[in-house]
Motif scaffolding. Sequence first.
Motif, PDB file in Angstrom:
ATOM      1  N   UNK A 200       1.256  -0.954  -0.198  1.00 27.06           N
ATOM      2  CA  UNK A 200      -0.235   0.042  -0.184  1.00 27.06           C
ATOM      3  C   UNK A 200       1.138   1.313  -0.184  1.00 27.06           C
ATOM      4  N   UNK A 201       1.832   1.059   0.494  1.00 28.58           N
ATOM      5  CA  UNK A 201       2.995   2.514   0.818  1.00 28.58           C
ATOM      6  C   UNK A 201       2.990   2.770  -0.298  1.00 28.58           C
ATOM      7  N   UNK A 202       3.481   1.400  -0.943  1.00 28.94           N
ATOM      8  CA  UNK A 202       4.666   1.402  -2.952  1.00 28.94           C
ATOM      9  C   UNK A 202       3.278   1.788  -3.486  1.00 28.94           C
ATOM     10  N   UNK A 203       2.844   1.979  -3.875  1.00 30.83           N
ATOM     11  CA  UNK A 203       1.554   2.213  -4.810  1.00 30.83           C
ATOM     12  C   UNK A 203       1.343   3.652  -4.729  1.00 30.83           C
ATOM     13  N   UNK A 204       1.632   3.982  -6.306  1.00 30.98           N
ATOM     14  CA  UNK A 204       1.088   5.324  -6.506  1.00 30.98           C
ATOM     15  C   UNK A 204       0.017   5.706  -6.831  1.00 30.98           C
ATOM     16  N   UNK A 205      -1.006   4.531  -7.301  1.00 33.29           N
ATOM     17  CA  UNK A 205      -2.458   4.636  -8.212  1.00 33.29           C
ATOM     18  C   UNK A 205      -2.684   3.954  -7.544  1.00 33.29           C
ATOM     19  N   UNK A 206      -4.636   3.454  -6.909  1.00 37.80           N
ATOM     20  CA  UNK A 206      -4.513   2.285  -6.656  1.00 37.80           C
ATOM     21  C   UNK A 206      -6.292   1.664  -7.625  1.00 37.80           C
ATOM     22  N   UNK A 207      -6.099   1.243  -7.852  1.00 33.35           N
ATOM     23  CA  UNK A 207      -7.715   0.640  -9.265  1.00 33.35           C
ATOM     24  C   UNK A 207      -8.413  -0.388  -7.726  1.00 33.35           C
ATOM     25  N   UNK A 208     -10.032  -0.149  -7.587  1.00 31.75           N
ATOM     26  CA  UNK A 208     -10.500  -0.814  -6.966  1.00 31.75           C
ATOM     27  C   UNK A 208     -11.775  -0.603  -7.855  1.00 31.75           C
TER      28      UNK A 208
END
Length: 492
Positions: free
Chosen positions: A323-331
């Motif tokens: 989670x900390x490493x993501x730049x954009x999250x797709x849900x």
Amino acid sequence: MRLAWFSPLPPVHSGIAAYSLDVLQGLTGRHAVDLYVEDRVWQAAGGHLHAGRGPETAALPGPLGLPLFRAYDFPVAHTRHPYDLVVYQMGNAACHRYQWPYLLRWPGLVVLHDAALHHARAHALLADGRDDEYRDEFRFNHPGVDPRVADFVVAGLQGSPYYLWPMLRTVMCRARGVVVHGDPLRRALAEEFPDTPIRTVSMGVPDPWEEGSGLRAQGSESRPNGGSGLTAQDSGSVLPADRRPPTAGIVVSAFGVITPEKRILTILRALQAIRAEVPGVRLRLVGEIGEHYALWQDVAATGTRDIVEVTGYVDDEQLAAELRAADVCLCLRWPTARETSASWLRCLAAGKPTIVPDQVSTVDVPTLDPRHWLLKHDRTDAGAVFQPPPVTRAVAVSIDLHDEDAMVRQALRRLVADAALRDQLGHNARAWWEAHHTLPRMHRDYEAALAWGAAQSEPGWPEDAPAHLRPSPSGWARDLTAPFGVEVDILA
């Protein structure tokens, strides 16, 4: 209060198993809780076929030091020392199958994670060859629907019928009270089931910035949306070498079991379309590949093999690092059982910009429409036409599923290129989580819900309930002894 707690628990790979532990952490100091689990959890804890010797049952030490029992032990334990309340963490997956007989016989507080239970209930009945009982339950749950619809499911033509007909009535009419995780869903269910007491409890998730490596304590970031936030030391110590979060380029991540419902093919097509504009963009799929999903065929068809990384199942500490490493999250889960997505809430807690479907679970969240980048779901009064609310209020970007491919592509194109927008959305996402979805808030809501649930009366069965759901107490004994001519009615 003495509570009997029915829920999936580790080592079952279930989001509700993790959720249940988060809830229990806030309750164990105030209540006496006994855990009732299915056999694989019991056996993983070191239990054997029989829970005890002689007339007493023996608990194993469970998570958080709580007493762990097989579900089969519950009838005897409850008869001897009745619980104040039985709590059922109910979802639409096979790991909840064991709960059904107890929920139907001993009504309690049902925490309804999915507003569609057709998948799980159909699987439980049909796997045991109980085709006629499935047909009876389908008719009971959906009395206005042609009963021949059930024959399609019995014949193996599943999929859409599961979502079109959620099979909720059985649970709703037998619960003392029902808890859901959002007001839009509560209102919808209250309209459909006016006789069932329903209330809302906020879903809380842990803060990924306070877990594992404790990055805030090391001074790595002043707030949780300043890029990946992983130092070389962190990325090398959190995950094995083949599963470390990447530390360069734009990382687009999706979380949870990898299935077609997560709209993976749509995401792959969008990334293939924009990858030339954003060198170094990567898709990080954090979770196991679903049993019935040929992921790598979709990857090959879109020519994206070089930018796709799959972690497999990750534990809580590894998840926090991802989670900390993501730049954009797709849900982007669809179709949906109208659940509140814990993985999306975790992304909000991490302070990440997210792309979500525009559906009932997010209508109370201010979101941006990527067709024109204006705000949705913030104001509905006429004045908003002439004085639109500021887009800086947006918590996420939402996608209209009627134009899914184009909108996902447009949303990703803007987000991967616009660091300022990512930063603004991440800041608002974190603030939304702090206001609505922290663990302390969930624990407070649960305290009120437990007292409310214990005060509700036990419901009776409707007159049109299938006979197999309310069997005669001595009927099973009669059926067993009838071939031998043995009379079991001792008072006859």
